[in-house]
Design an enzyme around this catalytic site. Structure first.
Site, PDB file in Angstrom:
ATOM      1  N   LYS A 106       0.776  -1.072   0.000  1.00 26.20           N
ATOM      2  CA  LYS A 106       0.055   0.224  -0.045  1.00 26.20           C
ATOM      3  C   LYS A 106       0.956   1.395   0.002  1.00 26.20           C
ATOM      4  O   LYS A 106       1.706   1.451   0.910  1.00 26.20           O
ATOM      5  CB  LYS A 106      -0.920   0.049   1.335  1.00 26.20           C
ATOM      6  CG  LYS A 106      -1.792   1.202   1.341  1.00 26.20           C
ATOM      7  CD  LYS A 106      -2.739   1.554   0.522  1.00 26.20           C
ATOM      8  CE  LYS A 106      -3.481   2.767   0.500  1.00 26.20           C
ATOM      9  NZ  LYS A 106      -4.636   2.818   0.634  1.00 26.20           N
ATOM     10  N   ASP A 260     -13.621   1.299   1.404  1.00 25.37           N
ATOM     11  CA  ASP A 260     -12.817   2.366   2.366  1.00 25.37           C
ATOM     12  C   ASP A 260     -13.621   2.479   3.591  1.00 25.37           C
ATOM     13  O   ASP A 260     -13.421   3.532   4.213  1.00 25.37           O
ATOM     14  CB  ASP A 260     -12.547   3.476   1.611  1.00 25.37           C
ATOM     15  CG  ASP A 260     -11.476   4.121   2.062  1.00 25.37           C
ATOM     16  OD1 ASP A 260     -10.976   3.420   3.045  1.00 25.37           O
ATOM     17  OD2 ASP A 260     -10.968   5.376   1.701  1.00 25.37           O
TER      18      ASP A 260
HETATM   19  O1  DOR Z   1     -11.081   8.624   4.542  1.00 23.90           O
HETATM   20  C1  DOR Z   1     -10.053   8.019   4.971  1.00 23.90           C
HETATM   21  N1  DOR Z   1     -10.170   7.213   5.937  1.00 23.90           N
HETATM   22  N2  DOR Z   1      -9.317   7.808   4.176  1.00 23.90           N
HETATM   23  C2  DOR Z   1      -8.102   7.083   3.982  1.00 23.90           C
HETATM   24  O2  DOR Z   1      -7.276   6.893   3.256  1.00 23.90           O
HETATM   25  C3  DOR Z   1      -7.985   6.449   5.344  1.00 23.90           C
HETATM   26  C4  DOR Z   1      -9.213   6.232   6.222  1.00 23.90           C
HETATM   27  C5  DOR Z   1      -8.915   5.692   7.500  1.00 23.90           C
HETATM   28  O3  DOR Z   1      -8.030   4.890   7.779  1.00 23.90           O
HETATM   29  O4  DOR Z   1      -9.533   6.243   8.369  1.00 23.90           O
HETATM   30 ZN    ZN Z   2      -8.573   3.462   3.080  1.00 20.76          ZN
END
Ligand code: DOR
Ligand code: ZN
Length: 364
Positions: A106, A260
């Site tokens: 990643k 996500d």
């Molecule tokens: O909105 C997000 N939250 N984007 C990310 O890339 C990481 C994620 C998180 O881990 O909370």
């Molecule tokens: Zn993410």
């Protein structure tokens, strides 16, 4: 109307660390999810291949064992990518591939999002031994595609933003230097990124979240609905249209589900807002609503096939594992996803945070 589908795979999600992991995994299992790619931006990060957890990092082996013990053993697939840091070496990539522990890495832009402080500039990786080793061994590079260290109008304006900068300037260089590298452009949010992926070679794909298919910046700003605040931030209508077209195009093989889903027990903080939308328990319903909102009739074989391809089939094909032989069902009926109580505190799912009624309900 009842939709019967193969169980789906969430090829980008966050299960975190500690006692709340089990609650997050359970919420995923309850929404017909057959497997997940669990992001390595834990505390500490997943930055080594094997061995016991140390103060500065988990290993893929150690974190995967924690996930399985917390319920992920029920998944058909579990992929934990390696967090690329300044300490990552080509020898680690080789060791991970040989041991069968490493399937993906990643990339986080430094300080670009939650727990991204261990990331390094893309320019420091391009042409280097780590990406060459990944290319040679077929290890997937998952990319958080935002240019780091931009502010003000460079970060977000009508004609440009951190993501468009990244896809216009960094991605062409990356593909030139590593023409065989398998790449997943994670949670794309712009027309620029969608068109970049569509025009790229077959071994470049992308995940799209439910929130980026459903909402735009106006939904976030009107009433400052901070449960919709994630990174990359939701964009404009033209971007949403391009994402919908990419995800819903007949026969497309490159775009697939990756929610996500990113639980935060504290969203609004004293000095801002934690980035991440939690969609555990409701992601397939939200994806179905996005398809319908874009005019896809899920009651027809034609519409259903497009949805199934995006949600259940393309991701496994891209990552080279079989689609699920199991099935789950959703019914066209109003439903709600409750606040998730966890040992770390309650987490608000996106529909609750936006006061949005789901028009689909999980069966069973
Ligand atoms: O909105 C997000 N939250 N984007 C990310 O890339 C990481 C994620 C998180 O881990 O909370
Ligand atoms: Zn993410």
């Amino acid at each position: 109307m009842i939709l019967t589908l193969p169980k789906w795979f969430d090829l980008h999600t966050h299960f975190r660390q500690g006692p709340a992991m089990a609650s997050y995994i359970k919420a995923h299992l309850h929404m017909g999810c057959a497997g997940a790619l669990a992001m390595p931006n834990t505390q500490p990060p997943v930055s080594r291949i094997s061995g016991a957890a140390q103060a500065d990092g988990w290993s893929i082996e150690g974190y995967s064992a924690e996930l399985r013990a917390a319920g992920a053993a029920a998944f058909e697939q579990l992929i934990v990518p390696l967090y690329l840091t300044r300490q990552t070496t080509a020898a680690m990539i080789r060791e991970g591939a040989a041991a069968g522990l490493l399937r993906a890495c990643k990339y986080y832009p430094p300080h670009g999002t939650t727990n991204a402080e261990h990331g390094l500039p893309m320019d420091d990786l391009i042409g280097g031994e780590v990406l060459h080793a990944m290319e040679e061994l077929g290890i997937v590079l998952c990319i958080h595609g935002e240019q780091h260290a931009l502010t003000g109008p460079d970060y977000l304006d009508a004609q440009q933003n951190a993501e468009t900068h990244f896809y216009r300037e960094r991605m062409p260089r990356l593909l030139d230097a590593h023409p065989r590298l398998r790449i997943v452009c994670e949670h794309i949010t712009t027309r620029t990124a969608a068109e970049f992926v569509a025009a790229a070679p077959e071994h470049v794909g992308a995940t799209i979240t439910p929130q980026h298919l459903l909402f735009t910046l106006g939904h976030l700003i009107q009433g400052l609905k901070y449960h919709l605040y994630c990174l990359p931030v939701v964009k404009f209508e033209d971007d949403r249209m391009a994402l919908r077209q990419a995800a819903m195009e007949e026969g497309q093989r490159r775009f697939f589900a990756g929610t996500d889903s990113a639980p935060h027990t504290t969203k609004a903080t004293a000095c801002g807002c934690a980035a991440g939308c939690f969609t555990g328990g409701c992601a397939p319903q939200l994806y179905a609503m996005a398809f319908e909102d874009a005019g896809v009739d899920l009651g027809t074989g034609y519409g259903r096939a497009r949805f199934e391809r995006f949600l259940c089939l393309n991701g496994p094909a891209f990552y080279s594992f079989p689609a699920s032989p199991q099935r789950f069902q959703m019914e066209k009926a109003p439903s709600q996803t409750p606040l998730l109580e966890t040992p770390a505190g309650p987490v608000t799912p996106l529909p609750t945070g936006l006061d949005l009624e789901l028009t689909w309900r999980m069966v069973g």
